[in-house]
Design an enzyme around this catalytic site. Sequence first.
Site, mmCIF file in Angstrom:
data_model
loop_
_atom_site.group_PDB
_atom_site.id
_atom_site.type_symbol
_atom_site.label_atom_id
_atom_site.label_comp_id
_atom_site.label_asym_id
_atom_site.label_seq_id
_atom_site.Cartn_x
_atom_site.Cartn_y
_atom_site.Cartn_z
ATOM 1 N NE ARG A 70 -2.369 -1.362 3.538
ATOM 2 C CZ ARG A 70 -1.808 -0.606 4.461
ATOM 3 N NH1 ARG A 70 -1.796 0.723 4.332
ATOM 4 N NH2 ARG A 70 -1.250 -1.129 5.537
ATOM 5 C CE1 TYR A 198 0.265 -5.806 -1.579
ATOM 6 C CE2 TYR A 198 -0.972 -3.906 -0.796
ATOM 7 C CZ TYR A 198 -0.371 -5.126 -0.560
ATOM 8 O OH TYR A 198 -0.432 -5.682 0.696
ATOM 9 C CE LYS A 207 -6.228 -3.625 4.394
ATOM 10 N NZ LYS A 207 -6.490 -4.102 5.759
ATOM 11 C CG HIS A 227 -7.324 -2.998 9.977
ATOM 12 N ND1 HIS A 227 -6.018 -2.590 10.171
ATOM 13 C CD2 HIS A 227 -7.252 -3.983 9.048
ATOM 14 C CE1 HIS A 227 -5.204 -3.287 9.411
ATOM 15 N NE2 HIS A 227 -5.922 -4.146 8.718
ATOM 16 C CB CYS A 251 0.472 -7.111 13.913
ATOM 17 S SG CYS A 251 1.530 -5.662 13.870
ATOM 18 N NE ARG A 367 0.015 -8.658 1.936
ATOM 19 C CZ ARG A 367 -0.703 -8.097 2.910
ATOM 20 N NH1 ARG A 367 -1.872 -8.602 3.240
ATOM 21 N NH2 ARG A 367 -0.257 -7.056 3.578
HETATM 22 C C1 OXD Z 1 -3.178 -4.644 5.214
HETATM 23 C C2 OXD Z 1 -3.809 -5.810 4.575
HETATM 24 O O1 OXD Z 1 -2.275 -4.031 4.637
HETATM 25 O O2 OXD Z 1 -4.680 -6.421 5.213
HETATM 26 O O3 OXD Z 1 -3.603 -4.300 6.341
HETATM 27 O O4 OXD Z 1 -3.487 -6.145 3.428
HETATM 28 MN MN MN Z 2 -5.274 -5.374 7.009
#
Ligand code: OXD
Ligand code: MN
Length: 595
Positions: A70, A198, A207, A227, A251, A367
């Site tokens: 991002r 992306y 998002k 989130h 995380c 990913r």
């Molecule tokens: C992020 C995702 O960047 O979930 O939070 O891809």
């Molecule tokens: Mn996320």
Amino acid sequence: MPSQLPALNQWVDEVARRTRPAHVHWCDGSDAEHAALVARMEATGDLLPLSPDTHPRCHLHRSHPSDVARVEHLTYVCTRDPRDAGPNNHWMEPAEAHAMMDALFDGCMQGRTLYVIPYCMGPVDSPLARCGVEITDSPYVVANMRLMTRMGAAALARIERDGTFVRGLHSTGELDPNRRFIVHFPEELAIQSYGSCYGGNALLGKKCHALRIASWQARTEGWLAEHMLIVGIEDPRGEVTYVAAAFPSACGKTNLAMLIPPPAFREQGWKVWTIGDDICWMHPGPDGRLYAINPEAGFFGVAPGTGAKTNPNALAMLDRDAIFTNVGLTADNQPWWEGLDERIPAFDWQGRPYDRANGPAAHPNARFTVSARQCPSWSPKMDDPNGVPISAIVFGGRRESLVPLVMQARDWNHGVLLGAAMASETTAAATGAVGVVRRDPMAMKPFCGYNFGDYFSHWLSFGHRGLSLPKIFHVNWFRKGADGRFLWPGFGDNLRVLEWIVGRCRGSRGAVETPVGLLPRRADLDLSGLALPDAALDALLSVDPAGYHREYAAIGEYLDEFGDRVPGALRLEHRKAVALLEQAAAGSAPRAAVG
Ligand code: OXD
Ligand code: MN
């Protein structure tokens, strides 16, 4: 006309006139459509088929090397009044942003196909779901949207019934970072994204819609778009407690959402059900509880670090019908990333023969995209139109010092302060420096579509609506010792913390009051079968008042950035927290057991 909604047809016509594609294709989401798209992408090299023996119907996509995450510095929220976007967002005047984006989109789809993707965020028959239409010239985006959302004919039928939809316009453009912008117009329920493929920049349902635009809609309509992952924790009696948890990107939300309990817990009958790993929409239900849906239908997870120890459920769902982006390859054409196993890959994420000197084989933000139904811990409740009742909300960050393993907020307002005060060390999910501590309230720093001051007020407003609200907690799996090693084992053992949280919700577990919240004592946690040095546990379950006093001074300064938009009740909570820490430093703070 392809749709029965004139407003939708007009918008598609308008976009086609500006972008001048060779073809327009309305996606119906069918298998035949998908097969044709995949065949085309295999022919162009956009998708490379992986080994059909080990990974049937799986593909590798290699992005442009500059297009891997991002781009928060190129992401804008365009409101008429800049104060509505707030200091937490980059802002551009809407007319100026439209002029800039119109120029970029002008003729940008020449020779390409324009795909119209009707999609629904949430079960198509759910009153909690919301719809959108994404226009894109990227078949890779279409294939990913098919996994990540409910897209196609059923979504279109709902959009025609609702009569409203979020308008998302995306083009691959030249993939030039200097001509890359992700722009939101919340007042128009519109998104425009140019120059990146992306996920977080281009799969606009995720998002851009489900967080930035939805957070704006949620505020006006009285719900929460967050989130957060959602899990159901089943105890040995078969009772399931639903928990939503917010952590910044990369995380461990996906790992926590798919957690497998430690052996002793498994034998007793504990089980974790996955509802969602990234986004949670919560609405007050008729009984006053908050009901949550996962607006997504798939997982767009970080591959590196996903292995047999960290997330066996994820591995089990990634051996078929998945898209891998920017991972490495083994000599026999299997996807590979750091943390998967001990094999040496043959190629890195850029397709070069693997050479350790060039860095990791997989990009750190490589990913996978996969349908949620493939996850062994998938809960059928994911499709429940009413959602699931949430008993606990958990906030967490990546903090190597200071922040204890777990604490419970004293009440809703204190919980909102714990969320607003969240901070975390940055990760590779966004372009920029990694490992720097930044404030990330409710893990929404990159995703809140309006002023954080107003967002905090919105959260606090739930406290005076006569609701039966979830209890709020804060966790930190990432505490390190002086030797730089993690103090807590994490992964499956995080269930020990979740079990305490569930116990607190049911009134069956004790805690002790500290100036920063309620903490478990050692005896309040089930640590059976876990060999943890006493010193590690002491560090994990203690509070450093002087360190926290400094932390709260920094939190106060952070809140000041939002000026008079910060609600008085949050300021009051902050003053209370500081006063309790001062009493503790003077040796007069209570440390009373509360159960
Ligand atoms: C992020 C995702 O960047 O979930 O939070 O891809
Ligand atoms: Mn996320």
